[in-house]
Scaffold this motif. Structure first.
Motif, short mmCIF file in Angstrom:
data_model
loop_
_atom_site.label_atom_id
_atom_site.label_comp_id
_atom_site.label_asym_id
_atom_site.label_seq_id
_atom_site.Cartn_x
_atom_site.Cartn_y
_atom_site.Cartn_z
N ARG A 44 0.80 -1.21 0.19
CA ARG A 44 0.08 -0.21 -0.34
C ARG A 44 0.71 0.68 0.11
O ARG A 44 2.07 1.50 0.90
CB ARG A 44 -0.79 0.10 1.31
CG ARG A 44 -2.08 1.38 1.30
CD ARG A 44 -2.46 0.97 2.38
NE ARG A 44 -3.64 -0.31 2.51
CZ ARG A 44 -4.71 -0.74 3.42
NH1 ARG A 44 -5.36 -0.13 3.63
NH2 ARG A 44 -5.26 -2.27 2.75
N GLU A 45 0.60 2.39 -1.02
CA GLU A 45 1.38 3.63 -1.17
C GLU A 45 0.24 4.50 -0.53
O GLU A 45 -0.30 4.90 -1.40
CB GLU A 45 1.56 3.23 -1.91
CG GLU A 45 1.13 2.99 -2.68
CD GLU A 45 1.75 3.51 -4.65
OE1 GLU A 45 2.82 3.89 -4.78
OE2 GLU A 45 1.54 3.48 -5.94
N LEU A 46 1.20 5.69 -0.17
CA LEU A 46 0.77 7.43 0.17
C LEU A 46 -0.10 7.54 -1.52
O LEU A 46 1.14 7.70 -1.74
CB LEU A 46 0.95 8.11 0.66
CG LEU A 46 0.83 9.36 1.11
CD1 LEU A 46 1.12 9.70 2.75
CD2 LEU A 46 0.61 10.33 0.62
N VAL A 47 -1.09 8.20 -2.00
CA VAL A 47 -1.26 8.93 -2.75
C VAL A 47 -1.65 10.13 -2.87
O VAL A 47 -0.89 11.30 -3.52
CB VAL A 47 -2.92 8.50 -3.47
CG1 VAL A 47 -3.13 9.20 -4.50
CG2 VAL A 47 -2.67 7.18 -3.64
N ALA A 48 -2.02 10.30 -1.63
CA ALA A 48 -2.03 11.99 -1.34
C ALA A 48 -2.59 12.26 -0.03
O ALA A 48 -4.02 12.14 0.69
CB ALA A 48 -3.50 13.26 -2.47
N VAL A 49 -3.03 13.32 0.58
CA VAL A 49 -2.72 13.70 1.98
C VAL A 49 -3.60 15.67 1.97
O VAL A 49 -3.27 16.33 0.98
CB VAL A 49 -2.11 13.71 2.93
CG1 VAL A 49 -0.70 14.32 2.04
CG2 VAL A 49 -2.81 13.75 4.09
N ILE A 50 -4.32 15.47 2.22
CA ILE A 50 -4.78 16.93 3.31
C ILE A 50 -5.25 16.91 4.51
O ILE A 50 -5.55 16.37 4.92
CB ILE A 50 -5.94 17.22 2.21
CG1 ILE A 50 -6.71 18.37 1.88
CG2 ILE A 50 -6.86 16.31 2.63
CD1 ILE A 50 -8.13 19.43 1.09
N ASP A 60 4.90 11.57 -6.33
CA ASP A 60 5.43 11.77 -7.06
C ASP A 60 4.70 11.07 -8.44
O ASP A 60 4.72 12.31 -9.69
CB ASP A 60 6.86 11.29 -7.46
CG ASP A 60 7.80 12.83 -6.49
OD1 ASP A 60 9.22 12.32 -6.23
OD2 ASP A 60 7.14 13.43 -5.93
N SER A 61 4.13 10.31 -8.25
CA SER A 61 3.57 9.11 -9.36
C SER A 61 2.30 9.71 -9.79
O SER A 61 2.24 9.53 -10.95
CB SER A 61 3.51 7.88 -9.10
OG SER A 61 2.74 7.88 -7.98
N VAL A 62 1.85 11.08 -8.76
CA VAL A 62 0.47 11.22 -9.49
C VAL A 62 0.20 12.56 -9.49
O VAL A 62 -1.00 13.77 -10.02
CB VAL A 62 -0.25 10.83 -8.39
CG1 VAL A 62 -0.94 9.25 -8.25
CG2 VAL A 62 -0.68 11.51 -6.58
N LYS A 63 1.17 13.94 -9.55
CA LYS A 63 1.53 14.98 -8.74
C LYS A 63 0.32 15.40 -10.93
O LYS A 63 1.45 15.22 -11.77
CB LYS A 63 2.65 15.76 -8.08
CG LYS A 63 3.16 16.15 -6.74
CD LYS A 63 4.68 16.40 -7.29
CE LYS A 63 5.41 16.27 -5.47
NZ LYS A 63 6.62 16.57 -5.17
N GLY A 64 -0.39 16.60 -10.58
CA GLY A 64 -0.36 16.85 -12.01
C GLY A 64 -1.29 16.52 -12.32
O GLY A 64 -2.16 16.78 -13.00
N ARG A 65 -1.93 15.40 -12.05
CA ARG A 65 -2.79 14.36 -12.37
C ARG A 65 -3.94 14.12 -11.49
O ARG A 65 -4.91 14.73 -12.15
CB ARG A 65 -2.25 13.24 -13.10
CG ARG A 65 -0.98 13.29 -13.99
CD ARG A 65 -1.16 12.43 -14.11
NE ARG A 65 -0.75 11.19 -13.03
CZ ARG A 65 -1.12 9.99 -13.07
NH1 ARG A 65 -2.34 9.55 -13.87
NH2 ARG A 65 -0.63 9.06 -12.15
N PHE A 66 -3.55 13.99 -10.64
CA PHE A 66 -4.52 14.01 -9.56
C PHE A 66 -4.61 15.07 -8.20
O PHE A 66 -3.61 15.59 -7.77
CB PHE A 66 -4.12 13.08 -8.46
CG PHE A 66 -3.77 11.17 -8.74
CD1 PHE A 66 -4.19 11.70 -9.78
CD2 PHE A 66 -4.26 10.71 -7.97
CE1 PHE A 66 -4.45 10.00 -10.76
CE2 PHE A 66 -4.66 8.89 -8.73
CZ PHE A 66 -4.89 8.80 -10.33
N THR A 67 -6.10 15.50 -7.44
CA THR A 67 -6.20 16.52 -6.94
C THR A 67 -7.39 16.21 -5.87
O THR A 67 -8.24 15.49 -6.06
CB THR A 67 -7.03 17.34 -7.47
OG1 THR A 67 -6.26 18.43 -8.63
CG2 THR A 67 -6.93 18.63 -6.70
#
Length: 116
Positions: A44-50, A60-67
Motif C-alpha cells: 500500500r502506498e500513499l497517494v495524497a493527503v489533505i 510524485d507519481s500522481v502530481k499534476g494529475r490527481f487533486t
C-alpha cells in the motif's frame, strides 16, 4: 469512526474518475485525510493527503494529475484523478488518524482499473 469510499470503476487510459470518502464518527474538519492505494502484488502506498487546514501533498507519481479536496460541510474527502494510466490500477483506500491515540482508521476500499 466509519469511512466509506465510492467512485471507483473501470476506465480507459487517459480517462478520469472522482473518488469520494464519506466520514462519520469524527469531527471531520479537525482531521487530516489521506488516500492510499494498493496495486496487485504491491504494498500500500500513499497517494495524497489533505490537512485540516487544507494543505495538500502528493506522491510524485500522481502530481499534476490527481487533486485531493475536502468538503467539511459534507464530511467528505475527494480524489479527482485525471489522465489515468494503467499503473494507477489498484484498490484505493481512505484513511485518517486520531492524533490523540495514533489509531488509524480505514475505509473498505474502492477498486480502480485503468485499461490500456
Amino acid at each position: 469512526v466509519q469511512l466509506v469510499e465510492s467512485g471507483g470503476g473501470l476506465v480507459q487510459a487517459g480517462g478520469s474518475l472522482r473518488l469520494s470518502c464519506a466520514a462519520s464518527g469524527i469531527i471531520f474538519r479537525l482531521y487530516a485525510m489521506t488516500w492510499y492505494r494498493q496495486a496487485p502484488g504491491k504494498q500500500r502506498e500513499l497517494v495524497a493527503v489533505i490537512t485540516s487546514g487544507g494543505s495538500t501533498n502528493y506522491a510524485d507519481s500522481v502530481k499534476g494529475r490527481f487533486t485531493i479536496s475536502r468538503d467539511n460541510a459534507e464530511n467528505t474527502v475527494y480524489l479527482q484523478m485525471n489522465s489515468l494510466k494503467p499503473e494507477d490500477t489498484g484498490d484505493y483506500y481512505c484513511n485518517t488518524r486520531d492524533w490523540r491515540t495514533s489509531r488509524d482508521y480505514w475505509g473498505q476500499g474502492t477498486q480502480v482499473t485503468v485499461s490500456s
